[in-house]
Design an enzyme around this catalytic site. Structure first.
Site, mmCIF file in Angstrom:
data_model
loop_
_atom_site.group_PDB
_atom_site.id
_atom_site.type_symbol
_atom_site.label_atom_id
_atom_site.label_comp_id
_atom_site.label_asym_id
_atom_site.label_seq_id
_atom_site.Cartn_x
_atom_site.Cartn_y
_atom_site.Cartn_z
ATOM 1 N N ARG A 40 0.849 -1.182 0.000
ATOM 2 C CA ARG A 40 0.000 0.000 0.000
ATOM 3 C C ARG A 40 0.894 1.244 0.000
ATOM 4 O O ARG A 40 1.958 1.247 0.610
ATOM 5 C CB ARG A 40 -0.905 0.038 1.242
ATOM 6 C CG ARG A 40 -2.072 -0.940 1.184
ATOM 7 C CD ARG A 40 -3.102 -0.551 0.129
ATOM 8 N NE ARG A 40 -4.251 -1.450 0.124
ATOM 9 C CZ ARG A 40 -4.401 -2.499 -0.691
ATOM 10 N NH1 ARG A 40 -3.473 -2.776 -1.596
ATOM 11 N NH2 ARG A 40 -5.487 -3.256 -0.625
ATOM 12 N N HIS A 47 -1.037 0.212 -9.772
ATOM 13 C CA HIS A 47 -1.700 -0.738 -8.874
ATOM 14 C C HIS A 47 -2.194 -1.972 -9.653
ATOM 15 O O HIS A 47 -3.394 -2.271 -9.674
ATOM 16 C CB HIS A 47 -2.863 -0.068 -8.125
ATOM 17 C CG HIS A 47 -3.242 -0.787 -6.866
ATOM 18 N ND1 HIS A 47 -3.663 -0.151 -5.729
ATOM 19 C CD2 HIS A 47 -3.259 -2.112 -6.552
ATOM 20 C CE1 HIS A 47 -3.939 -1.035 -4.789
ATOM 21 N NE2 HIS A 47 -3.697 -2.250 -5.272
HETATM 22 P P1 NAP Z 1 -1.725 -11.676 4.822
HETATM 23 O O1 NAP Z 1 -1.876 -13.084 4.356
HETATM 24 O O2 NAP Z 1 -2.668 -11.157 5.844
HETATM 25 O O3 NAP Z 1 -0.217 -11.553 5.375
HETATM 26 C C1 NAP Z 1 0.224 -10.435 6.054
HETATM 27 C C2 NAP Z 1 1.654 -10.656 6.523
HETATM 28 O O4 NAP Z 1 2.150 -9.420 7.060
HETATM 29 C C3 NAP Z 1 1.766 -11.696 7.628
HETATM 30 O O5 NAP Z 1 2.953 -12.445 7.507
HETATM 31 C C4 NAP Z 1 1.822 -10.829 8.887
HETATM 32 O O6 NAP Z 1 2.501 -11.398 10.005
HETATM 33 C C5 NAP Z 1 2.624 -9.654 8.381
HETATM 34 N N1 NAP Z 1 2.394 -8.483 9.240
HETATM 35 C C6 NAP Z 1 1.219 -7.882 9.557
HETATM 36 N N2 NAP Z 1 1.421 -6.874 10.433
HETATM 37 C C7 NAP Z 1 2.748 -6.847 10.660
HETATM 38 C C8 NAP Z 1 3.579 -6.052 11.506
HETATM 39 N N3 NAP Z 1 3.072 -5.076 12.281
HETATM 40 N N4 NAP Z 1 4.901 -6.313 11.526
HETATM 41 C C9 NAP Z 1 5.422 -7.306 10.775
HETATM 42 N N5 NAP Z 1 4.695 -8.109 9.955
HETATM 43 C C10 NAP Z 1 3.364 -7.872 9.921
HETATM 44 O O7 NAP Z 1 -1.764 -10.663 3.613
HETATM 45 P P2 NAP Z 1 -1.570 -10.989 2.036
HETATM 46 O O8 NAP Z 1 -2.769 -11.672 1.487
HETATM 47 O O9 NAP Z 1 -0.251 -11.638 1.850
HETATM 48 O O10 NAP Z 1 -1.559 -9.504 1.423
HETATM 49 C C11 NAP Z 1 -0.620 -8.536 1.823
HETATM 50 C C12 NAP Z 1 -0.989 -7.163 1.264
HETATM 51 O O11 NAP Z 1 -0.711 -7.101 -0.126
HETATM 52 C C13 NAP Z 1 -2.465 -6.798 1.314
HETATM 53 O O12 NAP Z 1 -2.852 -6.366 2.601
HETATM 54 C C14 NAP Z 1 -2.571 -5.687 0.296
HETATM 55 O O13 NAP Z 1 -2.354 -4.435 0.908
HETATM 56 C C15 NAP Z 1 -1.421 -5.989 -0.671
HETATM 57 N N6 NAP Z 1 -1.893 -6.330 -2.033
HETATM 58 C C16 NAP Z 1 -1.488 -5.558 -3.080
HETATM 59 C C17 NAP Z 1 -1.890 -5.891 -4.371
HETATM 60 C C18 NAP Z 1 -1.417 -5.100 -5.551
HETATM 61 O O14 NAP Z 1 -1.895 -5.325 -6.664
HETATM 62 N N7 NAP Z 1 -0.475 -4.208 -5.395
HETATM 63 C C19 NAP Z 1 -2.705 -7.011 -4.589
HETATM 64 C C20 NAP Z 1 -3.103 -7.764 -3.505
HETATM 65 C C21 NAP Z 1 -2.696 -7.414 -2.210
HETATM 66 P P3 NAP Z 1 1.979 -12.758 10.704
HETATM 67 O O15 NAP Z 1 2.346 -13.850 9.708
HETATM 68 O O16 NAP Z 1 2.767 -12.844 11.945
HETATM 69 O O17 NAP Z 1 0.502 -12.601 10.894
HETATM 70 C C1 GLV Z 2 -5.288 -5.142 -4.036
HETATM 71 O O1 GLV Z 2 -4.621 -4.185 -3.808
HETATM 72 C C2 GLV Z 2 -5.737 -6.053 -3.026
HETATM 73 O O2 GLV Z 2 -5.648 -5.719 -1.836
HETATM 74 O O3 GLV Z 2 -6.216 -7.143 -3.398
#
Ligand code: NAP
Ligand code: GLV
Length: 309
Positions: free
Chosen positions: A224, A272
């Site tokens: 983000r 994005h």
């Molecule tokens: P997720 O499965 O919820 O994983 C989040 C990870 O971040 C976990 O390993 C978590 O730790 C860690 N985390 C959370 N808070 C933290 C902190 N304070 N300090 C250190 N580590 C922390 O999320 P995801 O599905 O992988 O997605 C991640 C992000 O990608 C989304 O929230 C979104 O913003 C972004 N995204 C971007 C796009 C794009 O097109 N650019 C697309 C999709 C998603 P734990 O393992 O200990 O819980």
């Molecule tokens: C895109 O940014 C998502 O959070 O899936």
């Protein structure tokens, strides 16, 4: 069951059609054509109008079109007692991994530098370290980060990961929490951010973080925009502390005309698109989650609203 699609910036009709096709028993409506507000039991949302979700007295669950739920929870009127389900789709992880690999290889192989030389018709070679000699640090080892990290190890990079709680991922050196952050950053030459945006992670990509990385490192932010302190990033790029940045996400989207990132020679901007939710795969997962829940099972991938992800 009445499902309301509230995706003003996306094609709501394509989601409606997919949901209807997968489960003809669903009464699917597309915002703003809600019908009676008390009919609505489930909402499928992306960038919903602030306060809108508080209007449905019988709302029992909210599904997010995206993996990140910061926008949904950022609504001060979000009905916090209603379970929020985030998007976890293997297809999303595959496309994010593709993008991360492309960005990391671009930095690793110096492609920006060669693009610059080409504009000046210069033929100059640079030796680059082997992948094994390049440390890539992945912040966030969740559904997206863990998969991208594994793919980077398969390419031979030395990969380390950082998360809130300690995670074990084969082939990775892992670090956790504030206590592990400095050690994680100290050797990281290409930093990939795949954290959720929460109060704890907002502004985490700041001067202090960049200063702890080796001089000449790179940043790939696909999480983000608000993870980045923009002025600190520009200063780090201008001073050479960071050699380059791939930025897919921004605090304000679309990135405003005239923003300093647009013409910065060390920044690559993408709008994005690192990983876009696909109707074809994601609608199946939503409908299956709903089906199991209606049959008495638990909803999958429910967000911890207090934690923010
Ligand atoms: P997720 O499965 O919820 O994983 C989040 C990870 O971040 C976990 O390993 C978590 O730790 C860690 N985390 C959370 N808070 C933290 C902190 N304070 N300090 C250190 N580590 C922390 O999320 P995801 O599905 O992988 O997605 C991640 C992000 O990608 C989304 O929230 C979104 O913003 C972004 N995204 C971007 C796009 C794009 O097109 N650019 C697309 C999709 C998603 P734990 O393992 O200990 O819980
Ligand atoms: C895109 O940014 C998502 O959070 O899936």
């Amino acid at each position: 069951m009445v499902l309301l699609v509230i995706t003003p910036t996306e094609n709501g009709a394509s989601w409606r059609d997919a949901f209807r096709k997968l489960d003809p028993t669903l009464d699917v409506r597309v915002w703003p054509d809600t019908g009676a507000l008390e009919d609505i039991e489930v909402a499928f949302v992306w960038r919903h109008p602030e306060g809108d979700l508080a209007r449905y007295p019988n709302l029992r669950a909210v599904f997010s079109l995206g993996a990140g739920v910061d926008g949904t929870l950022g609504d001060p009127l979000y009905p916090r007692q209603v379970p929020l389900v985030r998007m976890v789709d293997p297809d999303l992880a595959v496309s994010m991994t593709e993008f991360v690999i492309a960005a990391v290889l671009r930095h690793h192989c110096d492609l920006d530098h060669y693009a610059h030389l080409q504009r000046e018709a210069r033929w100059e070679k640079r030796v680059r370290p082997s992948a094994a000699g390049r440390v890539v640090g992945v912040m966030g080892l969740g559904a997206l980060g863990a998969r991208a990290a594994l793919a980077l190890t398969a390419l031979g990079f030395e990969v380390r990961g950082w998360s809130r709680t300690i995670r074990t991922v084969a082939g990775l050196e892992t670090f956790a929490g504030e206590a592990g952050l400095s050690a994680f950053l100290a050797a990281t030459q290409i930093l990939v951010c795949l954290l959720p945006l929460t109060p704890e992670t907002r502004g985490i990509l700041d001067a202090q973080t960049f200063a702890q990385m080796p001089r000449g490192s790179h940043l790939v932010n696909v999480a983000r925009g608000a993870h980045v302190v923009e002025g600190d990033l520009i200063a780090a790029l201008d001073s050479g502390q960071l050699a380059g940045a791939t930025l897919d996400v921004f605090d304000v989207e679309p990135l405003p005309a005239g923003h300093a990132f647009w013409h910065h020679p060390r920044v690559l901007i993408t709008p994005h698109v690192a990983s876009l939710t696909s109707v074809a795969t994601a609608a199946i997962l939503v409908v299956e989650n709903l089906r199991q829940w209606r049959a008495g099972g638990a909803l999958l991938n429910v967000v911890d609203v207090q934690r923010g992800y």
